[in-house]
Write an enzyme that holds these catalytic residues in place. Sequence first.
Site, PDB file in Angstrom:
ATOM      1  N   ASP A 238      39.896  43.932  36.160  1.00 40.25           N
ATOM      2  CA  ASP A 238      39.166  44.067  37.363  1.00 40.25           C
ATOM      3  C   ASP A 238      39.428  45.368  37.784  1.00 40.25           C
ATOM      4  OD1 ASP A 238      38.258  43.549  39.891  1.00 40.25           O
ATOM      5  OD2 ASP A 238      40.201  43.301  40.404  1.00 40.25           O
TER       6      ASP A 238
ATOM      7  N   THR B 152      33.784  46.255  41.487  1.00 39.45           N
ATOM      8  CA  THR B 152      34.513  47.475  41.297  1.00 39.45           C
ATOM      9  C   THR B 152      34.318  48.256  40.237  1.00 39.45           C
ATOM     10  OG1 THR B 152      36.082  45.798  40.694  1.00 39.45           O
ATOM     11  CG2 THR B 152      36.312  46.291  42.725  1.00 39.45           C
ATOM     12  N   THR B 153      34.276  47.789  39.135  1.00 33.37           N
ATOM     13  CA  THR B 153      34.129  48.307  37.896  1.00 33.37           C
ATOM     14  C   THR B 153      32.766  49.318  38.170  1.00 33.37           C
ATOM     15  OG1 THR B 153      35.076  46.273  36.916  1.00 33.37           O
ATOM     16  CG2 THR B 153      34.294  48.355  35.445  1.00 33.37           C
TER      17      THR B 153
ATOM     18  N   ASP C  29      37.425  37.166  43.254  1.00 35.54           N
ATOM     19  CA  ASP C  29      36.178  37.748  42.922  1.00 35.54           C
ATOM     20  C   ASP C  29      34.886  36.593  43.017  1.00 35.54           C
ATOM     21  OD1 ASP C  29      37.058  40.254  42.600  1.00 35.54           O
ATOM     22  OD2 ASP C  29      36.175  40.543  40.585  1.00 35.54           O
TER      23      ASP C  29
END
Length: 534
Positions: free
Chosen positions: A51, A84-85, A382
């Site tokens: 993550d 987020t990535t 998530d």
Amino acid sequence: QNMKRESGRKVQTGNITAAKTIADIIRTCLGPRAMMKMLLDPMGGIVMTNDGNAILREIQVQHPAAKSMIEISRTQDEEVGDGTTSVIILAGEMLSVAEHFLEQQMHPTVIIGAYRKALDDMISILKKIGTSVDVNNKEMMLKIIKSAINTKAINRWSDLACSIALDAVKTVEFEENGRKEIDIKKYAKVEKIPGGFSEDSCVLRGIMVNKDVTHPRMRRLIKNPRIVLLDCSLEYKKGESQTDIEITREEDFARILQMEEEYIQQICEDLMRVKPDLVITEKGISDLAQHYLMRANITAIRRVRKTDNNRIARACGARIVSRTDELREEDVGTGARLFEVKKIGDEYFAFITDCKDPKACTIILRGASKEILAEVERNLQDAMQVCRNVLIDPQLVPGGGATEMAVSHALTEKSKGMTGVEQWPYRAVAQALEVIPRTLIQNCGASTIRVLTSLRAKHTQEGSQTWGVNGETGALVDMKDLGIWEPLAVKLQTYKTAVETAVLLLRIDDIVSGHKKKGDDQSKQPAAPEAAQE
């Protein structure tokens, strides 16, 4: 004063390099074929995750530009919970395409202007691509959540995880005068119990507390319990300030003890008036009170966390009472159908389950080790965030790099009609967007150039906006058929954050840092903490 000062070109290239480095760390964590990172934090604990946010949280960075990259992933995590990535990869790419223009002596503000323009267009294009979804269609919702989970470690049990996330979010969602409020953090508690199989994880229709009953002879299983929640302690009140009592006669002392007992008896009688089966308090319960409650066949649980108490209140419909003499009938919660204490592993857990219409829930995760559990919890977070986003704003865009390609294509078309210098950086934004499908292809080991070129060609045709990369095999597929969708809110936030960060870092042309030289201040005073970190 020895100041370090870097200015002009050097800073900009430095910032861009830093941003690119951060992006490269994260790059392999995108998509279903993502690799995991293993981080050792200074305390010696292990974090295993893919993550983006969790990785960057653990890394210690000196470079200021890299720090702001880390901030954006955190923003993304707090705002929408997913992506987020990709936000880091995008921002890094936006900066690295800008490097080329800076070398050609183009002024940063020109590039920034173009980026801003591109961002506005991106947002409008996104809204065009977006399709609305029916929130009550369970299969569709599961598909959306599944596409968020597929890139994570738990995709082996993705069906289970999806349904857990959907159940949990549906449970805590409630509407107050037309405003939807879905508070995952407060009301969907994730309890991790090591041991067992991951398949045993489930959503409780109710609450679980890591407590045992206070007295061994109290009932461990109650059907249809009447629950009273307290905020006060069931023990003798000591004076707020320190009080001394001087006693001259022995009877007085006996009287004082008697008063304490009477006080506790009074409290317990107040409680028994509403005939509860279960008393839960956030503070302590004295032995005497336990004795009284046990005689009345009331189970008591003490020292429950405040957050847990709030959750229990939402689940069974009780109100938390601060004083025992104010107890009324409507403060008693009757929504739960079952109270039981089970021993799982080596700890006792109290379950209040099978509620009629719970507005709070507990998710129980089982797993082999602490690291695995922590990772599963992050992934569930998530998934629940994605689900919440869809419930709040039911708009979807195709996943798998399809959206990026569509937007990129539209921007390229638009840039052909532009005049002046701005068209080059504008077109560069379009190229930068291709980094997402490109990384997806790289991560699953297909040939990047061939697939990307054919994907680009595909997007020039009409009506093929939903074509993207299958992250498992690296082949071109229509995302409609695969059923990989993402919430529009996530995508919008990703683009906005990425472009904003790129703009921010391009604006910087000077880094001034005042440093003390090491060694010359040892004699005077210990070094300032800033200098100590260098």
